[in-house]
Design an enzyme around this catalytic site. Sequence first.
Site, PDB file in Angstrom:
ATOM      1  CG  PHE A 285      -0.470   5.241   2.562  1.00  0.00           C
ATOM      2  CD1 PHE A 285      -1.172   6.163   1.778  1.00  0.00           C
ATOM      3  CD2 PHE A 285       0.356   4.320   1.915  1.00  0.00           C
ATOM      4  CE1 PHE A 285      -1.059   6.154   0.388  1.00  0.00           C
ATOM      5  CE2 PHE A 285       0.476   4.302   0.535  1.00  0.00           C
ATOM      6  CZ  PHE A 285      -0.234   5.214  -0.227  1.00  0.00           C
ATOM      7  CB  ILE A 286      -2.914   1.111   2.314  1.00  0.00           C
ATOM      8  CG1 ILE A 286      -1.522   1.364   1.748  1.00  0.00           C
ATOM      9  CG2 ILE A 286      -3.775   0.383   1.276  1.00  0.00           C
ATOM     10  CD1 ILE A 286      -0.723   0.099   1.437  1.00  0.00           C
TER      11      ILE A 286
ATOM     12  CG  ASP B 272      -4.870   2.803  13.449  1.00  0.00           C
ATOM     13  OD1 ASP B 272      -4.760   2.626  12.231  1.00  0.00           O
ATOM     14  OD2 ASP B 272      -3.909   3.175  14.163  1.00  0.00           O
TER      15      ASP B 272
ATOM     16  CB  THR C 175       4.656  -6.406   1.471  1.00  0.00           C
ATOM     17  OG1 THR C 175       5.684  -5.837   0.666  1.00  0.00           O
ATOM     18  CG2 THR C 175       5.342  -7.307   2.500  1.00  0.00           C
ATOM     19  CG  ASP C 176       6.518  -6.082  -3.640  1.00  0.00           C
ATOM     20  OD1 ASP C 176       6.761  -5.609  -2.521  1.00  0.00           O
ATOM     21  OD2 ASP C 176       6.746  -5.456  -4.708  1.00  0.00           O
ATOM     22  CD  GLU C 177       9.755  -4.321   1.178  1.00  0.00           C
ATOM     23  OE1 GLU C 177      10.543  -4.661   2.087  1.00  0.00           O
ATOM     24  OE2 GLU C 177       9.496  -3.136   0.920  1.00  0.00           O
TER      25      GLU C 177
ATOM     26  CE1 TYR D  39       6.262  -4.146   6.485  1.00  0.00           C
ATOM     27  CE2 TYR D  39       7.522  -4.352   4.449  1.00  0.00           C
ATOM     28  CZ  TYR D  39       6.312  -4.188   5.097  1.00  0.00           C
ATOM     29  OH  TYR D  39       5.145  -4.074   4.364  1.00  0.00           O
TER      30      TYR D  39
ATOM     31  CB  SER E  83       7.691  -8.995  10.779  1.00  0.00           C
ATOM     32  OG  SER E  83       7.432  -7.847   9.986  1.00  0.00           O
ATOM     33  CE  LYS E  84       2.762  -7.150   5.880  1.00  0.00           C
ATOM     34  NZ  LYS E  84       1.482  -6.642   6.495  1.00  0.00           N
TER      35      LYS E  84
ATOM     36  CG  LEU F 223      11.587   7.656  -2.759  1.00  0.00           C
ATOM     37  CD1 LEU F 223      12.884   8.260  -2.242  1.00  0.00           C
ATOM     38  CD2 LEU F 223      11.873   6.710  -3.920  1.00  0.00           C
TER      39      LEU F 223
ATOM     40  CG  ASP G  27      22.245   1.348  -0.626  1.00  0.00           C
ATOM     41  OD1 ASP G  27      21.054   1.660  -0.446  1.00  0.00           O
ATOM     42  OD2 ASP G  27      22.627   0.606  -1.542  1.00  0.00           O
TER      43      ASP G  27
HETATM   44  P1  NAD Z   1       1.116   2.677   7.674  1.00  0.00           P
HETATM   45  O1  NAD Z   1       2.371   2.544   8.450  1.00  0.00           O
HETATM   46  O2  NAD Z   1       0.845   3.946   6.945  1.00  0.00           O
HETATM   47  O3  NAD Z   1      -0.141   2.417   8.613  1.00  0.00           O
HETATM   48  C1  NAD Z   1      -0.179   1.371   9.535  1.00  0.00           C
HETATM   49  C2  NAD Z   1      -1.376   1.606  10.449  1.00  0.00           C
HETATM   50  O4  NAD Z   1      -1.430   0.512  11.383  1.00  0.00           O
HETATM   51  C3  NAD Z   1      -1.268   2.882  11.284  1.00  0.00           C
HETATM   52  O5  NAD Z   1      -2.502   3.552  11.296  1.00  0.00           O
HETATM   53  C4  NAD Z   1      -0.920   2.380  12.676  1.00  0.00           C
HETATM   54  O6  NAD Z   1      -1.381   3.231  13.716  1.00  0.00           O
HETATM   55  C5  NAD Z   1      -1.623   1.043  12.692  1.00  0.00           C
HETATM   56  N1  NAD Z   1      -1.032   0.101  13.644  1.00  0.00           N
HETATM   57  C6  NAD Z   1       0.293  -0.174  13.838  1.00  0.00           C
HETATM   58  N2  NAD Z   1       0.441  -1.089  14.807  1.00  0.00           N
HETATM   59  C7  NAD Z   1      -0.804  -1.422  15.229  1.00  0.00           C
HETATM   60  C8  NAD Z   1      -1.300  -2.333  16.199  1.00  0.00           C
HETATM   61  N3  NAD Z   1      -0.489  -3.088  16.942  1.00  0.00           N
HETATM   62  N4  NAD Z   1      -2.631  -2.425  16.355  1.00  0.00           N
HETATM   63  C9  NAD Z   1      -3.480  -1.667  15.616  1.00  0.00           C
HETATM   64  N5  NAD Z   1      -3.063  -0.777  14.700  1.00  0.00           N
HETATM   65  C10 NAD Z   1      -1.743  -0.664  14.502  1.00  0.00           C
HETATM   66  O7  NAD Z   1       1.098   1.441   6.671  1.00  0.00           O
HETATM   67  P2  NAD Z   1       0.563   1.356   5.184  1.00  0.00           P
HETATM   68  O8  NAD Z   1       1.626   1.807   4.264  1.00  0.00           O
HETATM   69  O9  NAD Z   1      -0.792   1.930   5.121  1.00  0.00           O
HETATM   70  O10 NAD Z   1       0.480  -0.240   5.024  1.00  0.00           O
HETATM   71  C11 NAD Z   1      -0.706  -0.950   5.389  1.00  0.00           C
HETATM   72  C12 NAD Z   1      -0.486  -2.425   5.175  1.00  0.00           C
HETATM   73  O11 NAD Z   1      -0.167  -2.675   3.815  1.00  0.00           O
HETATM   74  C13 NAD Z   1       0.683  -2.993   5.991  1.00  0.00           C
HETATM   75  O12 NAD Z   1       0.323  -4.264   6.415  1.00  0.00           O
HETATM   76  C14 NAD Z   1       1.822  -3.060   4.985  1.00  0.00           C
HETATM   77  O13 NAD Z   1       2.711  -4.102   5.325  1.00  0.00           O
HETATM   78  C15 NAD Z   1       1.065  -3.372   3.713  1.00  0.00           C
HETATM   79  N6  NAD Z   1       1.676  -2.914   2.475  1.00  0.00           N
HETATM   80  C16 NAD Z   1       2.108  -1.622   2.343  1.00  0.00           C
HETATM   81  C17 NAD Z   1       2.620  -1.176   1.120  1.00  0.00           C
HETATM   82  C18 NAD Z   1       3.085   0.239   0.926  1.00  0.00           C
HETATM   83  O14 NAD Z   1       3.673   0.535  -0.125  1.00  0.00           O
HETATM   84  N7  NAD Z   1       2.850   1.164   1.849  1.00  0.00           N
HETATM   85  C19 NAD Z   1       2.699  -2.074   0.055  1.00  0.00           C
HETATM   86  C20 NAD Z   1       2.270  -3.406   0.234  1.00  0.00           C
HETATM   87  C21 NAD Z   1       1.743  -3.805   1.448  1.00  0.00           C
HETATM   88  O1  DAU Z   2       7.158  -3.233  -1.832  1.00  0.00           O
HETATM   89  C1  DAU Z   2       6.153  -2.954  -0.915  1.00  0.00           C
HETATM   90  C2  DAU Z   2       6.735  -2.203   0.257  1.00  0.00           C
HETATM   91  O2  DAU Z   2       7.016  -0.882  -0.206  1.00  0.00           O
HETATM   92  C3  DAU Z   2       5.831  -2.162   1.469  1.00  0.00           C
HETATM   93  O3  DAU Z   2       5.654  -3.466   1.945  1.00  0.00           O
HETATM   94  C4  DAU Z   2       6.436  -1.285   2.568  1.00  0.00           C
HETATM   95  O4  DAU Z   2       5.529  -1.166   3.643  1.00  0.00           O
HETATM   96  C5  DAU Z   2       6.699   0.089   1.991  1.00  0.00           C
HETATM   97  O5  DAU Z   2       7.344   0.893   2.960  1.00  0.00           O
HETATM   98  C6  DAU Z   2       7.561   0.001   0.738  1.00  0.00           C
HETATM   99  O6  DAU Z   2       8.916  -0.416   1.068  1.00  0.00           O
HETATM  100  P1  DAU Z   2      10.199   0.269   0.403  1.00  0.00           P
HETATM  101  O7  DAU Z   2      11.356   0.056   1.284  1.00  0.00           O
HETATM  102  O8  DAU Z   2      10.319  -0.114  -1.018  1.00  0.00           O
HETATM  103  O9  DAU Z   2       9.694   1.811   0.439  1.00  0.00           O
HETATM  104  P2  DAU Z   2      10.457   3.166   0.772  1.00  0.00           P
HETATM  105  O10 DAU Z   2       9.530   4.291   0.392  1.00  0.00           O
HETATM  106  O11 DAU Z   2      11.054   3.192   2.120  1.00  0.00           O
HETATM  107  O12 DAU Z   2      11.659   3.151  -0.280  1.00  0.00           O
HETATM  108  C7  DAU Z   2      11.415   3.086  -1.681  1.00  0.00           C
HETATM  109  C8  DAU Z   2      12.779   3.031  -2.365  1.00  0.00           C
HETATM  110  O13 DAU Z   2      13.424   4.304  -2.198  1.00  0.00           O
HETATM  111  C9  DAU Z   2      13.730   2.007  -1.760  1.00  0.00           C
HETATM  112  O14 DAU Z   2      14.557   1.513  -2.809  1.00  0.00           O
HETATM  113  C10 DAU Z   2      14.581   2.831  -0.793  1.00  0.00           C
HETATM  114  C11 DAU Z   2      14.652   4.174  -1.482  1.00  0.00           C
HETATM  115  N1  DAU Z   2      14.741   5.367  -0.597  1.00  0.00           N
HETATM  116  C12 DAU Z   2      13.849   5.474   0.415  1.00  0.00           C
HETATM  117  C13 DAU Z   2      13.877   6.578   1.251  1.00  0.00           C
HETATM  118  C14 DAU Z   2      12.893   6.702   2.391  1.00  0.00           C
HETATM  119  C15 DAU Z   2      15.680   6.348  -0.859  1.00  0.00           C
HETATM  120  O15 DAU Z   2      16.485   6.254  -1.809  1.00  0.00           O
HETATM  121  N2  DAU Z   2      15.698   7.454  -0.049  1.00  0.00           N
HETATM  122  C16 DAU Z   2      14.841   7.595   1.017  1.00  0.00           C
HETATM  123  O16 DAU Z   2      14.919   8.621   1.737  1.00  0.00           O
END
Ligand code: NAD
Ligand code: DAU
Length: 371
Positions: free
Chosen positions: A12-13, A34, A133-135, A159, A162-163, A199, A303
């Site tokens: 995604f990102i 990737d 991540t902020d997590e 998760y 690990s981050k 979500l 939950d």
């Molecule tokens: P995503 O799950 O959409 O994409 C992850 C990508 O990494 C995929 O293309 C996958 O194929 C690739 N990948 C997984 N394991 C791999 C490996 N061993 N070697 C090479 N490629 C591999 O994730 P995203 O939401 O795009 O997040 C990207 C980064 O940003 C992550 O590090 C995540 O922790 C961080 N992040 C995400 C969010 C969010 O809201 N999505 C917020 C803050 C930080």
């Molecule tokens: O804060 C940054 C993080 O945000 C990233 O590091 C993660 O990669 C990313 O997945 C995201 O984590 P969250 O757990 O916050 O995202 P998610 O979309 O899974 O959930 C957002 C909120 O919605 C959380 O409070 C859980 C809730 N939720 C999620 C799903 C999938 C629901 O209520 N119903 C759902 O079906």
Amino acid sequence: MRRLLVTGGAGFIGANFCHYWCAAHPADRVVVLDALTYAGNLASIAPLIDTGRLRFVHGDIGERERLAALIAAETLDTVVNFAAESHVDRSLEDPATFLRTNVLGTEALLGAARDAWGAQALQRGCRFHHVSTDEVYGSLSASAAAFTESTPYAPNSPYAASKAAADHLVRAYGHSYGLPCTISNCSNNYGPYQFPEKLLPLSILNVLEGRPLPIYGDGLQIRDWLHVSDHCRAIELILAHSAPGETWNVGGSTQDPNLTVVGLLCELVDRAFAADGALAARFPQSPAAAGRASRSLIQHVRDRPGHDRRYAVDSGKIRERLGFSIGTALAPGLESTVRWYLGNEAWWRGVVSGEYREWYARQYAARPPDG
Ligand code: NAD
Ligand code: DAU
């Protein structure tokens, strides 16, 4: 001119970053590495591959020697590490996979950069940027101040743990070996190309296909939503201006409960159907096709174990020192995201494969409706 290795660039990102970077820096060399897990989709960057704007390499960040050879052969001077297992619910099912990629994989990638760049990495202008991540900071009470860069780490899910471990390794490589590293800790992203396990895209697809909208627990958990384009700009600022060794918090400064955000999405879908009669024929299962409110699909379910209640990110440092500002506020960002999913049905139909359907069935079988 930079020569970048973008890991996780089919996710995604990472994919959004590749589109952003290729448009903003047409002279730069971009190589995407990737593993194409369930979350990686070549379709997200296909136009960039087809037009020769970037090179795609299928591989794993854990392959240290292969990556060192790739960085050296392509004379890459910048690594932006997006590759990760990213979904909290999946980490609760299978933590080991998260440790393998997010911890051991990051360490191998750091080692590859060190091998390829040698002791002169800083003098040669090399940079390893790690996307975190902020997590890692854990959960906030309703009245607590937002996370700053000095908030102690307190990860709550496998998760997040690990981050957090990966962040410590990045710091250690900088401190021990002089590898020029930076880290960004970002809040919840949303926008185009997001896999529909998270979500917001899950809610959009479920509304269109008439499935329940699963809200974990009371739905009053708070996330700090940031449009992915703003995250990409923040990373660009960090690459351009940050000294090595710095960490940067990036957030959207929003504090709406999940129920409110999903309710807003529902209204946006209702309005889109009211404005475009063709949508009812394309998505006949959607309540909006029959003139019913999409929010009627909301269902409170069991939950998430250990569910973090609230995240809030203080972006003061990046705002004041690097001039970061939010370009896309939540309401217009959600509207453009709904429009993107309506306009890119082929993309999301392509990613909701057999694996997704199996995972979805297993996930929501384990989450019966509350009450
Ligand atoms: P995503 O799950 O959409 O994409 C992850 C990508 O990494 C995929 O293309 C996958 O194929 C690739 N990948 C997984 N394991 C791999 C490996 N061993 N070697 C090479 N490629 C591999 O994730 P995203 O939401 O795009 O997040 C990207 C980064 O940003 C992550 O590090 C995540 O922790 C961080 N992040 C995400 C969010 C969010 O809201 N999505 C917020 C803050 C930080
Ligand atoms: O804060 C940054 C993080 O945000 C990233 O590091 C993660 O990669 C990313 O997945 C995201 O984590 P969250 O757990 O916050 O995202 P998610 O979309 O899974 O959930 C957002 C909120 O919605 C959380 O409070 C859980 C809730 N939720 C999620 C799903 C999938 C629901 O209520 N119903 C759902 O079906």
